[in-house]
Design a protein around this motif. Sequence first.
Motif, mmCIF file in Angstrom:
data_model
loop_
_atom_site.group_PDB
_atom_site.id
_atom_site.type_symbol
_atom_site.label_atom_id
_atom_site.label_comp_id
_atom_site.label_asym_id
_atom_site.label_seq_id
_atom_site.Cartn_x
_atom_site.Cartn_y
_atom_site.Cartn_z
ATOM 1 N N GLN A 37 44.000 43.420 25.048
ATOM 2 C CA GLN A 37 43.699 44.666 25.758
ATOM 3 C C GLN A 37 43.713 44.454 27.271
ATOM 4 O OE1 GLN A 37 40.060 46.431 24.214
ATOM 5 N NE2 GLN A 37 40.747 46.152 22.093
ATOM 6 N N ARG A 38 43.184 43.319 27.723
ATOM 7 C CA ARG A 38 43.202 43.022 29.167
ATOM 8 C C ARG A 38 44.638 42.928 29.674
ATOM 9 N NH1 ARG A 38 38.598 39.643 28.214
ATOM 10 N NH2 ARG A 38 39.970 37.870 27.773
ATOM 11 N N LEU A 39 45.478 42.240 28.913
ATOM 12 C CA LEU A 39 46.881 42.101 29.323
ATOM 13 C C LEU A 39 47.560 43.466 29.376
ATOM 14 C CD1 LEU A 39 47.977 38.920 27.306
ATOM 15 C CD2 LEU A 39 47.672 39.092 29.779
ATOM 16 N N GLU A 40 47.316 44.296 28.375
ATOM 17 C CA GLU A 40 47.939 45.624 28.352
ATOM 18 C C GLU A 40 47.485 46.453 29.547
ATOM 19 O OE1 GLU A 40 48.781 46.465 23.642
ATOM 20 O OE2 GLU A 40 46.736 46.796 24.380
ATOM 21 N N LYS A 41 46.219 46.319 29.930
ATOM 22 C CA LYS A 41 45.713 47.043 31.096
ATOM 23 C C LYS A 41 46.356 46.527 32.377
ATOM 24 C CE LYS A 41 41.415 48.409 33.415
ATOM 25 N NZ LYS A 41 39.923 48.313 33.398
ATOM 26 N N GLU A 42 46.539 45.217 32.472
ATOM 27 C CA GLU A 42 47.125 44.614 33.678
ATOM 28 C C GLU A 42 48.600 44.983 33.843
ATOM 29 O OE1 GLU A 42 46.162 40.536 34.775
ATOM 30 O OE2 GLU A 42 44.606 40.528 33.234
ATOM 31 N N VAL A 43 49.356 44.993 32.743
ATOM 32 C CA VAL A 43 50.790 45.285 32.857
ATOM 33 C C VAL A 43 51.080 46.775 32.756
ATOM 34 C CG1 VAL A 43 51.385 43.030 31.909
ATOM 35 C CG2 VAL A 43 51.297 45.002 30.372
ATOM 36 N N GLY A 44 50.085 47.559 32.337
ATOM 37 C CA GLY A 44 50.258 49.001 32.276
ATOM 38 C C GLY A 44 51.146 49.473 31.143
ATOM 39 N N ALA A 45 51.137 48.759 30.032
ATOM 40 C CA ALA A 45 51.968 49.153 28.890
ATOM 41 C C ALA A 45 51.370 48.591 27.616
ATOM 42 C CB ALA A 45 53.394 48.651 29.062
ATOM 43 N N GLN A 46 51.624 49.273 26.497
ATOM 44 C CA GLN A 46 51.194 48.764 25.204
ATOM 45 C C GLN A 46 52.119 47.619 24.801
ATOM 46 O OE1 GLN A 46 51.226 51.618 22.000
ATOM 47 N NE2 GLN A 46 50.162 50.257 20.577
ATOM 48 N N LEU A 47 51.519 46.491 24.434
ATOM 49 C CA LEU A 47 52.295 45.303 24.083
ATOM 50 C C LEU A 47 52.413 45.104 22.579
ATOM 51 C CD1 LEU A 47 50.789 42.801 26.700
ATOM 52 C CD2 LEU A 47 52.876 44.168 26.908
ATOM 53 N N ALA A 48 51.352 45.508 21.849
ATOM 54 C CA ALA A 48 51.326 45.257 20.412
ATOM 55 C C ALA A 48 50.883 46.502 19.662
ATOM 56 C CB ALA A 48 50.390 44.094 20.097
ATOM 57 N N ILE A 49 51.467 46.707 18.496
ATOM 58 C CA ILE A 49 51.088 47.801 17.620
ATOM 59 C C ILE A 49 50.232 47.213 16.505
ATOM 60 C CG2 ILE A 49 51.906 49.608 16.072
ATOM 61 C CD1 ILE A 49 54.523 49.623 17.678
ATOM 62 N N ARG A 50 49.007 47.654 16.438
ATOM 63 C CA ARG A 50 48.057 47.089 15.495
ATOM 64 C C ARG A 50 48.113 47.833 14.164
ATOM 65 N NH1 ARG A 50 47.072 47.048 20.562
ATOM 66 N NH2 ARG A 50 45.788 45.491 21.617
ATOM 67 N N SER A 51 48.124 47.074 13.094
ATOM 68 C CA SER A 51 48.108 47.645 11.755
ATOM 69 C C SER A 51 46.779 47.312 11.104
ATOM 70 C CB SER A 51 49.258 47.075 10.921
ATOM 71 O OG SER A 51 49.103 47.426 9.564
ATOM 72 N N SER A 52 46.239 48.248 10.370
ATOM 73 C CA SER A 52 44.970 48.007 9.680
ATOM 74 C C SER A 52 45.154 47.092 8.477
ATOM 75 C CB SER A 52 44.357 49.334 9.212
ATOM 76 O OG SER A 52 45.261 50.014 8.346
ATOM 77 N N HIS A 53 46.407 46.826 8.136
ATOM 78 C CA HIS A 53 46.697 46.011 6.946
ATOM 79 C C HIS A 53 46.717 44.530 7.296
ATOM 80 C CE1 HIS A 53 48.203 45.039 3.004
ATOM 81 N NE2 HIS A 53 49.281 44.454 3.512
#
Length: 296
Positions: A37-53
């Motif tokens: 989450q910190r990395l995504e905030k720093e780069v300003g983009a979603q990096l990973a799509i999380r699956s509940s599975h």
Amino acid sequence: MRITDLQYYLALTDNHNFSQVSQQFHVSQPTVSLAIQRLEKEVGAQLAIRSSHHNIVSLTHAGQVFAQHAQAMLEQYNLALTEIGRIDEQSLLLGLPPIIQISYFPEIAGRLSNQALEHLKTVEVGAHKAIQLLQDGKLDASFLGYLDAIDQNDFQVIQFDQRPFEIVVANDHPLANHSTISFRELANQNFILLKGSFIHKQAFEQLAQANHLQPDILFSSSEPYAILNLVSQNRGIGFMVSSKNIQHPNVKFIPLSDPAQPQLKVGFVYRKNPIMTTEQSTIFKEILAAIHTPML
């Protein structure tokens, strides 16, 4: 940007599983999740799509782009730590393949000052391993024998010689009366070769493929003179670069007549823009001067 965040992220790009990353680094899953989450905030983009599975994740396009740069950043960080750790050293670490150690280094070393020789540390290593050690900052420079061009994006390469490969037979071998020989004529011979990652093996395999042969390799050694001794006993024939410094009284070197054959290029390689101590820089400059002087 935290180095640990990059480490967690790169591990996640490999296994796509938060649980496995947390186990690998012995931290909790929330710790890994917060790092992403910190990395995504720093780069300003979603990096990973999380699956509940099963905590499985996939990378977005931005995540794939960032992974390439994260790898480079981590490599540069590790390289910086290695170089900083050697700041107090006065020695220069030099890669030195066995053939070059025999064929070229005695003459090069003879041109260096006593102080340079005193602080020069050599590491016996093949070409492929030398490149990796240079990239990791575990060598300052290296002599190399190579066939194909070396990627010069990261390295400076100074080629100072080029030599053909030759067949080596005992003086009383039936082939010893040949002035030249084609590789195809050696189909039924047993070979004794330099082993491992040494460039001789690569050149040998190129010739074998070009001639559609599967040569019998009786024995391999990392020691050139061990090979010459076995060849002199008629245990097999050798394949070695032509060199005035590699000689044996009971063997004969025969040039290959193949129209297209690999050539061993000999060069001095180092990372571009190296940062060295004063002592290291002095030795480095002496080596450069030595290889720019024509070999005898």
